[in-house]
Structure formats: C-alpha cells, structure tokens
Scaffold this motif. Structure first.
Motif, short mmCIF file in Angstrom:
data_model
loop_
_atom_site.label_atom_id
_atom_site.label_comp_id
_atom_site.label_asym_id
_atom_site.label_seq_id
_atom_site.Cartn_x
_atom_site.Cartn_y
_atom_site.Cartn_z
N LEU A 88 31.41 48.45 44.42
CA LEU A 88 32.29 47.99 45.49
C LEU A 88 33.26 49.11 45.84
O LEU A 88 34.04 49.55 44.98
N ILE A 134 33.59 45.58 51.63
CA ILE A 134 33.73 44.26 52.25
C ILE A 134 34.49 44.34 53.57
O ILE A 134 34.69 43.33 54.23
N TYR A 137 39.29 48.25 55.23
CA TYR A 137 40.66 48.26 54.72
C TYR A 137 40.56 48.64 53.26
O TYR A 137 39.49 48.53 52.66
N ILE A 138 41.67 49.07 52.67
CA ILE A 138 41.61 49.58 51.30
C ILE A 138 42.29 48.59 50.35
O ILE A 138 43.49 48.30 50.51
N GLY A 141 41.43 47.84 44.20
CA GLY A 141 40.27 48.02 43.33
C GLY A 141 39.13 47.14 43.82
O GLY A 141 39.30 46.38 44.79
N ALA A 145 36.97 42.43 45.92
CA ALA A 145 35.75 42.58 46.74
C ALA A 145 34.56 41.93 46.03
O ALA A 145 33.72 41.29 46.67
#
Ligand code: ADE
Length: 233
Positions: A88, A134, A137-138, A141, A145
């Motif tokens: 991810l 997903i 955007y950040i 961790g 996700a």
C-alpha cells in the motif's frame, strides 16, 4: 479469504473490521486476518527496520533484507495457497472496484503497510509485489489503506452481505454513480419524495433512476461518464 498484514503496528488490526458487516463476517469465519510485526524480523537488538536513503534526501527507507524475511515467513506459512502480495503506497496503481474484483479471486493476500519514506525498491521488484494506492492523498502509513482494501474485498465474499441483491446496481458497476435514495416520511421539512417513486410503476421508476444516475455522474464524475459512454459504443 485470508489477509496477512505486514506492519509496524499489528495492534491496529482487526480494528474497525471487528464491527458491523465485516465484524460479523469475521466472527463467522468468512475471512481471517493475521497481523505480523515487521520488527520481529529485524535481526538487530534495537529492532530497527529502516535506514537512510542512498542518494540522500529526507526520511528513512524500509530495508529489503528485513522485509524479505517477513514476507518469506508469511509465504511459508501459506504454502500452496493462491497468494498475491500488495504494497500500500501513494505511488501505486489507483484502487477501484474493478481491481477489488480481481483481488478477491485470491485466497490469500499479503498486505505490506509502509511507514517512513518508502521501501527499498529491490524488495518490491524481486518479489513482484503490486503497488496499490487508495487515492491521490498521502496517509501516515499503509494501515488505513489496508483497511479500505480489505473491507471492499470482504463485502464481495459470498453471503457476507445480508442481501446479495445489494451488489447489483451498485455505483461503479457500469461506470455510473447510484441514483438518489428516499424513505419515509414521504414529506419531510416540506420536501416531497419524487412522485414517480410512489407510483408503483416499475418501468417508470427504473427510467427515472437511470436518468438520475446519469445526471449525478455527469455533475460529480464526468471522467466516469466518459467511460460509460465509450462502454456503450
Ligand atoms: N500510504 C500512504 N498514503 C497512501 C495511499 N494514498 N494509498 C495507499 N497507501 C498509502
């Protein structure tokens, strides 16, 4: 389906998946979740799993040797089972319902949740790990996700949703968003439910719903409407 999570925060799991539809399915053993602490594979006394990036720059990178030990441990435990491994990351291919449908064909998933700046690319390439995001955007961790991906899979497992019909006519099934929904009371706050929905005329209701789906998709997701139109060509 079995979900194996490689994470620095194993206590986060099953977390929200213990509730509602996914919680019931977990109780009923429709799927299982096992979280593994990556630190247990560090091999050092301080349980370190990361190091500074070659070439310089901010942040730390998770080590290939540590991750490889963790991955092989989980793979060995699940030998002979149809398995896919996913990392991810915001740099991955964007998750959508089509990808979820491909993913649920596997009996076993290994989900790597990163923290820090990223993971050593050699580990991902060597193990043919699919990188999945997903959305644009950040997050801090990959754990949240992973929850998103798992829940989207779980609801496609047969008998998990109370009414299998809920899977038909869902948003994205044919690139269109769902039509609006209404329930009682028929008049609320002086606003009436559209008459057609109370007419009992199923053909007219279906036509109205299709028209509303198209209208909503055009307004909020013109990119999906384009896909819908080309799928009809
Ligand atoms: N980790 C951090 N951000 C993410 C994202 N958008 N998707 C998947 N994993 C992530």
């Amino acid at each position: 389906m079995k979900f194996n999570i490689l994470t620095l925060f194993p206590d986060m799991f099953p977390g929200p998946l213990n509730h509602s539809i996914s919680g019931k399915a977990l109780d009923n053993k429709k799927y299982s979740i096992k979280a593994y602490d990556i630190r247990n594979f560090s091999g050092t006394s301080n349980k370190s799993v990361d190091d500074t990036p070659f070439g310089g720059g901010a942040g730390m990178v998770m080590r290939a040797d540590v991750l490889d030990k963790a991955l092989n441990f989980v793979k060995n435990k699940n030998e002979g089972i149809h398995t896919a491994s996913i990392y991810l990351t915001p740099s991955g291919e964007k998750l959508d319902q089509k990808m979820i449908k491909r993913i649920v064909k596997y009996d076993n998933l290994i989900l790597l949740c990163g923290r820090y700046e990223g993971v050593d690319q050699r580990f991902l390439d060597h193990n043919q790990i699919k990188e999945v995001s997903i959305g644009d955007y950040i997050l801090a961790g990959g754990e949240i996700a992973a929850f998103v991906l798992i829940e989207a899979c779980i609801r496609l497992i047969p008998d998990v949703l109370g009414n299998n019909k809920s899977l038909i006519n869902e948003s994205f099934e044919d690139y269109l968003l769902e039509h609006p929904h209404y329930t009682k009371p028929a008049i609320w706050n002086n606003i009436k439910v559209p008459d057609v929905l109370r007419s009992g005329n199923h053909k007219m209701i279906a036509e109205w719903r299709k028209k509303e789906s198209l209208k909503k998709t055009k307004k909020v997701r013109p990119d999906l409407l384009k896909l819908y139109n080309s799928s009809k060509d």
